[in-house]
Each structure stands twice: as C-alpha cells, then as structure tokens.
Enzyme design. Structure first.
Site, mmCIF file in Angstrom:
data_model
loop_
_atom_site.group_PDB
_atom_site.id
_atom_site.type_symbol
_atom_site.label_atom_id
_atom_site.label_comp_id
_atom_site.label_asym_id
_atom_site.label_seq_id
_atom_site.Cartn_x
_atom_site.Cartn_y
_atom_site.Cartn_z
ATOM 1 N N ASP A 14 -15.911 6.822 -21.601
ATOM 2 C CA ASP A 14 -16.390 7.842 -20.446
ATOM 3 C C ASP A 14 -17.355 7.076 -19.679
ATOM 4 O O ASP A 14 -18.112 6.039 -20.034
ATOM 5 C CB ASP A 14 -17.199 8.816 -21.388
ATOM 6 C CG ASP A 14 -18.175 9.766 -20.715
ATOM 7 O OD1 ASP A 14 -17.778 10.206 -19.577
ATOM 8 O OD2 ASP A 14 -19.351 9.779 -21.198
ATOM 9 N N ASP A 69 -19.964 10.608 -24.917
ATOM 10 C CA ASP A 69 -21.130 11.302 -25.354
ATOM 11 C C ASP A 69 -21.263 12.859 -25.053
ATOM 12 O O ASP A 69 -21.883 13.447 -25.673
ATOM 13 C CB ASP A 69 -22.271 10.849 -24.555
ATOM 14 C CG ASP A 69 -22.039 11.159 -23.265
ATOM 15 O OD1 ASP A 69 -21.137 11.095 -22.558
ATOM 16 O OD2 ASP A 69 -23.345 11.681 -22.551
ATOM 17 N N ASP A 76 -16.006 15.097 -23.522
ATOM 18 C CA ASP A 76 -15.370 14.117 -24.325
ATOM 19 C C ASP A 76 -14.799 14.481 -25.608
ATOM 20 O O ASP A 76 -13.953 13.662 -26.308
ATOM 21 C CB ASP A 76 -16.276 12.954 -24.482
ATOM 22 C CG ASP A 76 -16.780 12.224 -23.285
ATOM 23 O OD1 ASP A 76 -15.973 12.095 -22.154
ATOM 24 O OD2 ASP A 76 -18.062 12.034 -23.016
HETATM 25 P P1 ADP Z 1 -18.143 12.075 -17.100
HETATM 26 O O1 ADP Z 1 -16.827 12.068 -17.689
HETATM 27 O O2 ADP Z 1 -18.595 10.956 -16.196
HETATM 28 O O3 ADP Z 1 -19.359 11.932 -18.484
HETATM 29 P P2 ADP Z 1 -18.462 14.931 -16.791
HETATM 30 O O4 ADP Z 1 -17.192 15.284 -17.428
HETATM 31 O O5 ADP Z 1 -19.577 15.218 -17.802
HETATM 32 O O6 ADP Z 1 -18.638 13.199 -16.336
HETATM 33 O O7 ADP Z 1 -18.767 15.438 -15.437
HETATM 34 C C1 ADP Z 1 -17.877 15.110 -14.292
HETATM 35 C C2 ADP Z 1 -18.488 15.582 -12.872
HETATM 36 O O8 ADP Z 1 -18.643 17.256 -13.274
HETATM 37 C C3 ADP Z 1 -19.746 15.063 -12.771
HETATM 38 O O9 ADP Z 1 -19.953 13.975 -12.266
HETATM 39 C C4 ADP Z 1 -20.269 16.206 -11.662
HETATM 40 O O10 ADP Z 1 -19.967 16.303 -10.579
HETATM 41 C C5 ADP Z 1 -19.559 17.611 -12.359
HETATM 42 N N1 ADP Z 1 -20.622 18.021 -13.330
HETATM 43 C C6 ADP Z 1 -20.317 18.124 -14.913
HETATM 44 N N2 ADP Z 1 -21.542 19.010 -15.403
HETATM 45 C C7 ADP Z 1 -22.398 19.165 -14.503
HETATM 46 C C8 ADP Z 1 -23.669 19.989 -14.295
HETATM 47 N N3 ADP Z 1 -24.324 20.426 -15.434
HETATM 48 N N4 ADP Z 1 -24.345 20.172 -12.942
HETATM 49 C C9 ADP Z 1 -23.810 19.456 -12.035
HETATM 50 N N5 ADP Z 1 -22.497 18.702 -11.883
HETATM 51 C C10 ADP Z 1 -21.943 18.740 -13.178
HETATM 52 MG MG MG Z 2 -20.352 11.615 -20.551
#
Ligand code: ADP
Ligand code: MG
Length: 300
Positions: free
Chosen positions: A38, A245, A249
C-alpha cells in the site's frame, strides 16, 4: 515445521517486534515471490501535511478548513489528521485560540475516497474525484487543472465540497519512509518483486513509485480492487504478501497468502493480518521472511 520450531520462531519474531499470529504465516512467508505494498502509511510515513490551499469560491479560507476539519474530525485516516492539524494552526495564526471544532452529524467514511458529514447543517464532502462522482458533484476545468498540477508534484489533492459544490482543495504531501528504497532493492536481490497498489491517483502514485524504485504500480484502486490484485497474482501461481496499514487494506490483507500490517495503522488492518510489524518499519518485512526461511530450512 514442527510445532516446537514454530514456537521458537514466533518467540524470536516477537522479541524483534515481528508478531506472527500462527504457524501458517510462518510456513508460507519463505515462498513469497511478490509483495504488494500500500502507499499511504505503508511506503510513506503516513504523517502527511497540508502544504498548499486553494479556494474556488467566495468562502473564506478559515471557514473552508473549519468545515473540512469538522467532517474529518472522527476519522482515523492520516489525511484527516493532517487537515485537522492544519486547521488548528491556521486558526491560531488568525488569532483564534479556541480548539473548538464544528459540530458534525452523519459522519461516514468512504474507504479509498474520503469522508462525508453534515457540518453546521451543510453537507461537507472531503476526498478525491471518486467521492465527488459518488455524490454527483461536478468538477470544473479549474478544479481539474489544479488537481493535475498538484498530483504531478507527488502531492495528494483533497477536494472539499460544500452542499455539492467544490469550494476548495488542499494539497497534501507525505514523505517516503527513510528505509523504503533500500527495502525494495533488498527484496529484489532476494528474488521478490514489489508492486504498489493505492487508492490515490495515478500521477501521485507514479511519482512516489519512481522515488522508491517500484516499477509496477496500480492506482485509483478501491479496497476490493486491492484484494483482486492479490488474487490475480495468486492465479499466476505466485505466493503473494500484502503490506498495509488501513481499513482499506484489510480485504487485501485477508486475501494475501501472508498479510502484514503496520502496527501504527488501524485496528481493522491489524486484525486482518497474519503478521504485525510492531515497529512499523518496512525492514521487518525482510525480518519476517528471513525468519521463515531459516525456520523451514532447519527442518530439511
Ligand atoms: P492508500 O491506498 O494510498 O493507503 P487510501 O485508500 O487510504 O490510500 O485513500 C485513497 C485516496 O482516497 C486518498 O489518496 C484520498 O484521495 C482519498 N481519501 C481517503 N480517505 C480520505 C480522507 N479521510 N479524507 C480525504 N481523502 C481521503
Ligand atoms: Mg494506507
């Protein structure tokens, strides 16, 4: 491996901060051929900060941030914490010393997309393009242009919509973990390929991947999509690990042959994983695989 060997290895792991939940994970870890990482909070520090703000309507910046922080207040996501933190600092700069947060109701997390809530009676959406599409909020060319510009600089563009109109955006930057590059190249020398899968957008994802030395990237993937990527690799006959994390995921951590959770992450991820990296260091991905390799070769 014999039960005794497993016990010895799990004990050794625990003393090094690698919590192995069962014999099965230990038996499989030495066969890992591909690891899906991730991005946010896994390859990156997970302590993003707001580095730029942009207003698209007549709303004052403090009010925009206040509403966004109100919507994010109940979220565990690193981006949420960055937005809340930024808002506090901004209010201090404007001479407001109250830590008072706006009241929010109907808070909802949209994994891999953002959050929604009613703040002070207004519908506040904070998140990415996918979130806006979900709520049928249109993006103007001006908004699109700001997004591209932000993302090309390896920053995440967080959009803020109030009552279904994009009023502003926050550019958030999250640095790579210092050990990330070395771990990826060491895994390569072990014959293990690394792949990045993220819910973040393509431009940000590609520029982070390049920095860390990962050539295979999948971006704009929702939580179930992450699990699908694992299954695709398993169909090719590979033993696949997932390192992550977040809540987003957990389906992938469960689907992987070996799921490894960063302990600084969310409880849901830790529960879904087979191995927990207690020090939240990526070096312990190698520690876990080494432990498995040694345990299983001792038997033969
Ligand atoms: P990653 O897969 O990189 O861990 P996430 O799946 O948690 O990222 O989030 C993917 C995208 O969704 C983020 O880059 C953001 O654009 C959006 N996002 C997720 N959670 C939030 C939040 N709490 N506030 C704002 N944007 C969010
Ligand atoms: Mg993450």
């Amino acid at each position: 491996a014999t039960p005794t060997a497993v016990m010895v290895a799990t004990g050794k792991g625990a003393s090094q901060g690698v919590l192995i939940k069962g014999g099965n994970a230990l038996e499989k870890a030495h066969k890992i051929k591909a690891i899906i990482f991730d991005k946010t909070g896994t390859l990156t520090v997970g302590k993003p900060s707001v580095v730029q703000t942009k207003i698209f309507s007549k709303i004052p910046l403090v009010e925009l941030c206040d509403l966004a922080a109100g919507a994010e207040a109940n979220s565990e996501h690193p981006l949420s914490k960055a937005i809340v933190e930024h808002t506090k600092k901004l209010k201090e700069q404007y001479g407001s010393h109250s830590d008072h947060m706006m009241e929010s109701r109907d808070f909802e997390v949209h994994p891999g997309a953002g959050v929604s809530a009613q703040v002070e009676g207004r519908l506040v959406l904070v998140g990415n393009k996918r979130l806006m599409q979900e709520f049928e909020v249109p993006l103007s060319p001006e908004v699109e242009a700001y997004m591209s510009e932000t993302e090309e600089h390896a920053r995440t563009c967080v959009l803020v919509a109030i009552d279904k109109i994009i009023c502003g955006a926050l550019a958030v930057s999250d640095p790579l973990k210092p050990e990330a590059g070395q771990v990826i190249s060491y895994l390569k020398s072990m014959g293990i390929s690394s792949i990045m899968v993220t819910g973040d957008n393509w431009a940000t994802a590609k520029s982070i991947a390049k920095e860390v030395g990962i050539s295979q990237v999948f971006a704009e993937i929702d939580p179930l999509g992450k699990a699908e990527k694992i299954k695709d690799l398993q169909m090719q006959g590979l033993t696949v690990a997932m390192v992550g994390d977040g809540i987003n995921d957990s389906p992938a951590l469960a689907a992987a042959d070996v799921g490894m959770a960063i302990s600084a992450g969310t409880d849901v991820a830790i529960e879904a994983a087979d191995i927990v990296l207690m020090k939240s260091s990526l070096e312990d991905v190698i520690t876990a695989i080494d432990l498995s390799r040694k345990t299983l070769s001792r038997i033969r």
